[in-house]
Write a protein that holds these residues in place. Structure first.
Motif, PDB file in Angstrom:
ATOM      1  N   ALA A  75      30.107  -0.818 -52.138  1.00 16.32           N
ATOM      2  CA  ALA A  75      28.580  -0.776 -51.422  1.00 16.32           C
ATOM      3  C   ALA A  75      28.707  -1.760 -50.264  1.00 16.32           C
ATOM      4  CB  ALA A  75      27.633  -0.841 -52.649  1.00 16.32           C
ATOM      5  N   ASP A  76      27.821  -2.895 -50.673  1.00 19.14           N
ATOM      6  CA  ASP A  76      27.586  -4.051 -49.827  1.00 19.14           C
ATOM      7  C   ASP A  76      28.061  -5.353 -50.180  1.00 19.14           C
ATOM      8  OD1 ASP A  76      25.872  -4.333 -52.154  1.00 19.14           O
ATOM      9  OD2 ASP A  76      24.272  -4.943 -50.630  1.00 19.14           O
ATOM     10  N   GLU A 110      32.073  -9.569 -58.315  1.00 18.12           N
ATOM     11  CA  GLU A 110      32.071  -8.655 -59.356  1.00 18.12           C
ATOM     12  C   GLU A 110      33.687  -8.450 -59.906  1.00 18.12           C
ATOM     13  OE1 GLU A 110      29.721  -6.776 -60.917  1.00 18.12           O
ATOM     14  OE2 GLU A 110      28.301  -7.866 -59.862  1.00 18.12           O
ATOM     15  N   ARG A 111      34.027  -8.324 -61.262  1.00 20.14           N
ATOM     16  CA  ARG A 111      35.160  -8.443 -61.535  1.00 20.14           C
ATOM     17  C   ARG A 111      35.444  -7.670 -62.717  1.00 20.14           C
ATOM     18  NH1 ARG A 111      34.801 -10.838 -66.516  1.00 20.14           N
ATOM     19  NH2 ARG A 111      33.047 -12.356 -66.823  1.00 20.14           N
ATOM     20  N   PRO A 112      36.632  -7.252 -63.304  1.00 21.72           N
ATOM     21  CA  PRO A 112      36.847  -6.211 -64.415  1.00 21.72           C
ATOM     22  C   PRO A 112      36.643  -7.476 -65.724  1.00 21.72           C
ATOM     23  CG  PRO A 112      39.075  -7.076 -63.577  1.00 21.72           C
ATOM     24  CD  PRO A 112      37.706  -7.525 -62.681  1.00 21.72           C
ATOM     25  N   SER A 113      36.572  -7.023 -66.883  1.00 23.02           N
ATOM     26  CA  SER A 113      36.596  -7.797 -67.955  1.00 23.02           C
ATOM     27  C   SER A 113      37.641  -8.492 -68.702  1.00 23.02           C
ATOM     28  CB  SER A 113      36.062  -6.841 -69.310  1.00 23.02           C
ATOM     29  OG  SER A 113      36.981  -5.842 -69.398  1.00 23.02           O
ATOM     30  N   SER A 114      38.829  -8.302 -68.001  1.00 25.76           N
ATOM     31  CA  SER A 114      39.985  -8.785 -68.200  1.00 25.76           C
ATOM     32  C   SER A 114      41.057  -8.819 -67.037  1.00 25.76           C
ATOM     33  CB  SER A 114      40.607  -8.370 -69.703  1.00 25.76           C
ATOM     34  OG  SER A 114      41.165  -6.993 -69.356  1.00 25.76           O
TER      35      SER A 114
END
Length: 157
Positions: A75-76, A110-114
């Motif tokens: 998105a942005d 923003e990132r993954p959980s691991s």
């Protein structure tokens, strides 16, 4: 180490503005490959082109985490697409994710959980060689002896 000079470290990414400036300078070709990353003992993310050595990216310093990371536009905003602890210079444990996660959170990415790809490193107690453990086969590829179940890559002091 000849490759490690005070001015050869990765770009320090301490804020969202730092990341926005850094990512804006990347070419379309660069964005198709992962980048080298380290998290210094100060908890700050440092980024460099993929073919950069992790130790050079860190300016020769000790790190809390290291590996490869790629980004995608969502998105942005920018987000982590993939991230691993793949660094044969530091051989970080998979538990180094917490330091990487904090550094990314501090920048607002923003990132993954691991780690999306975990690499298991072990040092052979017999021949002292570093190994990548594949498919839970804790056998040294150099001498055939058993590898420890727990991470042990830090040098013996």
């Amino acid at each position: 180490m000849a490759a490690v000079r005070p001015d050869s470290g990765g770009c320090r990414i301490g804020s969202a503005a730092d990341f926005d400036s850094w990512i804006a300078e990347r070419s379309a070709a660069e964005l198709t490959e992962p980048f080298t990353f380290v998290v210094g003992t100060d908890g700050v993310l440092r980024l460099a082109p993929r073919r950069s050595e992790h130790v050079a990216c860190a300016g020769g310093d000790v790190v809390l985490s290291a590996g490869e990371i790629s980004f995608m536009r969502e998105a942005d905003r920018w987000a982590v697409d993939e991230v691993s602890n793949q660094s044969t210079g530091y051989c970080p444990d998979v538990t180094s994710w917490s330091a990487a996660a904090r550094a990314l959170d501090d920048v607002g990415i923003e990132r993954p959980s691991s780690f999306t790809h975990e690499v298991v490193f072990r040092r052979c107690l017999d021949c002292q060689e570093h190994n990548i453990v594949r498919e839970d086969d804790f056998i040294c590829v150099f001498c055939g002896n058993d590898l420890p179940e727990t991470w042990n890559v830090d040098p013996i002091v």
